[in-house]
Design a protein around this motif. Structure first.
Motif, PDB file in Angstrom:
ATOM      1  N   SER A   3      -6.111 -23.486   5.764  1.00 13.04           N
ATOM      2  CA  SER A   3      -6.952 -22.732   4.841  1.00 13.04           C
ATOM      3  C   SER A   3      -6.769 -23.252   3.426  1.00 13.04           C
ATOM      4  O   SER A   3      -5.640 -23.326   2.927  1.00 13.04           O
ATOM      5  N   LEU A   4      -7.867 -23.609   2.775  1.00  9.52           N
ATOM      6  CA  LEU A   4      -7.800 -24.229   1.451  1.00  9.52           C
ATOM      7  C   LEU A   4      -8.659 -23.462   0.453  1.00  9.52           C
ATOM      8  O   LEU A   4      -9.755 -22.997   0.790  1.00  9.52           O
ATOM      9  N   LEU A   5      -8.151 -23.341  -0.770  1.00 13.60           N
ATOM     10  CA  LEU A   5      -8.906 -22.728  -1.857  1.00 13.60           C
ATOM     11  C   LEU A   5      -9.329 -23.832  -2.821  1.00 13.60           C
ATOM     12  O   LEU A   5      -8.486 -24.552  -3.352  1.00 13.60           O
ATOM     13  N   VAL A   6     -10.616 -23.977  -3.019  1.00 12.66           N
ATOM     14  CA  VAL A   6     -11.151 -24.989  -3.930  1.00 12.66           C
ATOM     15  C   VAL A   6     -11.412 -24.336  -5.284  1.00 12.66           C
ATOM     16  O   VAL A   6     -12.098 -23.315  -5.368  1.00 12.66           O
ATOM     17  N   ILE A   7     -10.844 -24.923  -6.324  1.00 14.87           N
ATOM     18  CA  ILE A   7     -10.999 -24.399  -7.687  1.00 14.87           C
ATOM     19  C   ILE A   7     -12.037 -25.215  -8.434  1.00 14.87           C
ATOM     20  O   ILE A   7     -11.909 -26.436  -8.574  1.00 14.87           O
ATOM     21  N   MET A  24     -23.291 -32.556  -0.580  1.00 15.73           N
ATOM     22  CA  MET A  24     -22.552 -32.879   0.635  1.00 15.73           C
ATOM     23  C   MET A  24     -21.238 -33.571   0.332  1.00 15.73           C
ATOM     24  O   MET A  24     -20.380 -33.692   1.202  1.00 15.73           O
ATOM     25  N   LEU A  25     -21.060 -34.052  -0.912  1.00 18.47           N
ATOM     26  CA  LEU A  25     -19.815 -34.709  -1.303  1.00 18.47           C
ATOM     27  C   LEU A  25     -18.858 -33.758  -2.017  1.00 18.47           C
ATOM     28  O   LEU A  25     -17.772 -34.161  -2.413  1.00 18.47           O
ATOM     29  N   LEU A  26     -19.273 -32.516  -2.189  1.00 19.13           N
ATOM     30  CA  LEU A  26     -18.396 -31.542  -2.811  1.00 19.13           C
ATOM     31  C   LEU A  26     -17.223 -31.220  -1.887  1.00 19.13           C
ATOM     32  O   LEU A  26     -17.358 -31.290  -0.664  1.00 19.13           O
ATOM     33  N   PRO A  27     -16.061 -30.856  -2.450  1.00 20.05           N
ATOM     34  CA  PRO A  27     -14.874 -30.638  -1.622  1.00 20.05           C
ATOM     35  C   PRO A  27     -15.063 -29.609  -0.519  1.00 20.05           C
ATOM     36  O   PRO A  27     -14.606 -29.803   0.599  1.00 20.05           O
ATOM     37  N   GLU A  28     -15.768 -28.499  -0.813  1.00 22.18           N
ATOM     38  CA  GLU A  28     -15.912 -27.465   0.210  1.00 22.18           C
ATOM     39  C   GLU A  28     -16.691 -27.980   1.429  1.00 22.18           C
ATOM     40  O   GLU A  28     -16.365 -27.648   2.573  1.00 22.18           O
ATOM     41  N   HIS A  29     -17.718 -28.807   1.181  1.00 22.85           N
ATOM     42  CA  HIS A  29     -18.510 -29.339   2.289  1.00 22.85           C
ATOM     43  C   HIS A  29     -17.710 -30.360   3.092  1.00 22.85           C
ATOM     44  O   HIS A  29     -17.707 -30.328   4.327  1.00 22.85           O
ATOM     45  N   VAL A  38     -12.440 -22.945   4.114  1.00 29.43           N
ATOM     46  CA  VAL A  38     -12.480 -23.173   2.665  1.00 29.43           C
ATOM     47  C   VAL A  38     -13.103 -21.986   1.946  1.00 29.43           C
ATOM     48  O   VAL A  38     -14.134 -21.452   2.370  1.00 29.43           O
ATOM     49  N   THR A  39     -12.454 -21.576   0.861  1.00 31.20           N
ATOM     50  CA  THR A  39     -13.022 -20.575  -0.043  1.00 31.20           C
ATOM     51  C   THR A  39     -13.082 -21.187  -1.436  1.00 31.20           C
ATOM     52  O   THR A  39     -12.369 -22.153  -1.746  1.00 31.20           O
ATOM     53  N   ASN A  40     -13.932 -20.636  -2.288  1.00 37.04           N
ATOM     54  CA  ASN A  40     -14.115 -21.159  -3.640  1.00 37.04           C
ATOM     55  C   ASN A  40     -13.722 -20.119  -4.681  1.00 37.04           C
ATOM     56  O   ASN A  40     -13.940 -18.920  -4.496  1.00 37.04           O
ATOM     57  N   ASP A  53      -4.283 -15.959   0.890  1.00 35.08           N
ATOM     58  CA  ASP A  53      -4.628 -16.394   2.244  1.00 35.08           C
ATOM     59  C   ASP A  53      -4.769 -17.907   2.370  1.00 35.08           C
ATOM     60  O   ASP A  53      -5.092 -18.411   3.446  1.00 35.08           O
ATOM     61  N   ALA A  54      -4.536 -18.630   1.289  1.00 39.44           N
ATOM     62  CA  ALA A  54      -4.715 -20.085   1.299  1.00 39.44           C
ATOM     63  C   ALA A  54      -3.389 -20.806   1.515  1.00 39.44           C
ATOM     64  O   ALA A  54      -2.337 -20.356   1.056  1.00 39.44           O
ATOM     65  N   ASP A  55      -3.467 -21.932   2.221  1.00 34.12           N
ATOM     66  CA  ASP A  55      -2.277 -22.772   2.445  1.00 34.12           C
ATOM     67  C   ASP A  55      -2.131 -23.840   1.366  1.00 34.12           C
ATOM     68  O   ASP A  55      -1.079 -24.460   1.235  1.00 34.12           O
ATOM     69  N   GLY A  56      -3.198 -24.087   0.623  1.00 35.06           N
ATOM     70  CA  GLY A  56      -3.163 -25.096  -0.419  1.00 35.06           C
ATOM     71  C   GLY A  56      -4.338 -24.915  -1.353  1.00 35.06           C
ATOM     72  O   GLY A  56      -5.309 -24.215  -1.034  1.00 35.06           O
TER      73      GLY A  56
END
Length: 210
Positions: A3-7, A24-29, A38-40, A53-56
């Protein structure tokens, strides 16, 4: 790490509003396509809700903004911090290329799923080693501080009781055992009382002169 959180921030918001091909090149995609949840987030409030809830954390930011965001995130939770190096963030980061930025790894839009997996794996390892280093440094500084108080207390006892440093240390240790306290706590008490007495003596002398 699943699980990743994108800032994101205002500097990279243009990426999110760009053409579909660029999106399509954005980190979440890219990360979702590799099987990650992925959450933002784009502000402190959303980070507080999502980070537990994020691992990184993947920082889609200019390098100049990483330190402030990294400090904020690590106050909430210790997680690996990875920089998303894209055309946008790399361009925005040119002026800060010499900054001492502490991240645990770098991800790019062109990475294959296996490459992202290993980058995250070693990023987590780097994060653990960084936290271990900080812990060891904190413990070392604490020991140095404790030694300072103990040495000061020994000096005071040597002066007052006219004894050797070895005898002063034995006296401190015996007192700590009798009071069931740490050696440094006994030493700190002795130093504080001694300094208070010396301060009162100095004030009385000053008053007598007047």
């Amino acid at each position: 790490m699943r699980s990743l959180l994108v800032i994101h921030n205002q500097a990279t918001a243009s990426d999110r509003k760009s053409a579909t091909a660029s999106k399509m090149l954005l980190p979440e995609h890219v990360l979702r396509a590799c099987g990650y949840a992925v959450t933002n987030a784009h502000n402190e409030e959303s980070c507080r809700k999502l980070l537990p809830d994020a691992d990184g954390a993947v920082l889609h930011l200019p390098v100049s903004d990483i330190q402030a965001w990294g400090t904020l995130l690590l106050r909430m939770k210790v997680v690996p911090l990875l920089w998303w190096c894209s055309e946008a963030t790399a361009t925005l980061s040119v002026d800060a290329c010499e900054d001492n930025v502490m991240v645990d790894g770098v991800l790019t839009p062109s990475m294959k799923p296996t490459e992202i997996h290993w980058a995250l794996h070693f990023g987590a390892k780097q994060c653990f080693e960084r936290q271990q280093w900080h812990l060891e440094r904190k413990q070392l500084l604490s020991k140095i501080e404790e030694r300072k108080w103990i040495d000061m207390a020994k000096g005071i006892l040597c002066e007052i009781k006219n004894i050797t440093e070895s005898e002063a240390y034995d006296l401190l240790r015996k007192q700590a055992m009798n009071e069931r306290k740490r050696l440094v706590d006994v030493a700190t008490s002795i130093v504080n009382v001694y300094q208070l007495i010396q301060s009162e003596k100095s004030e009385r002398k000053g008053g007598a002169r007047r």
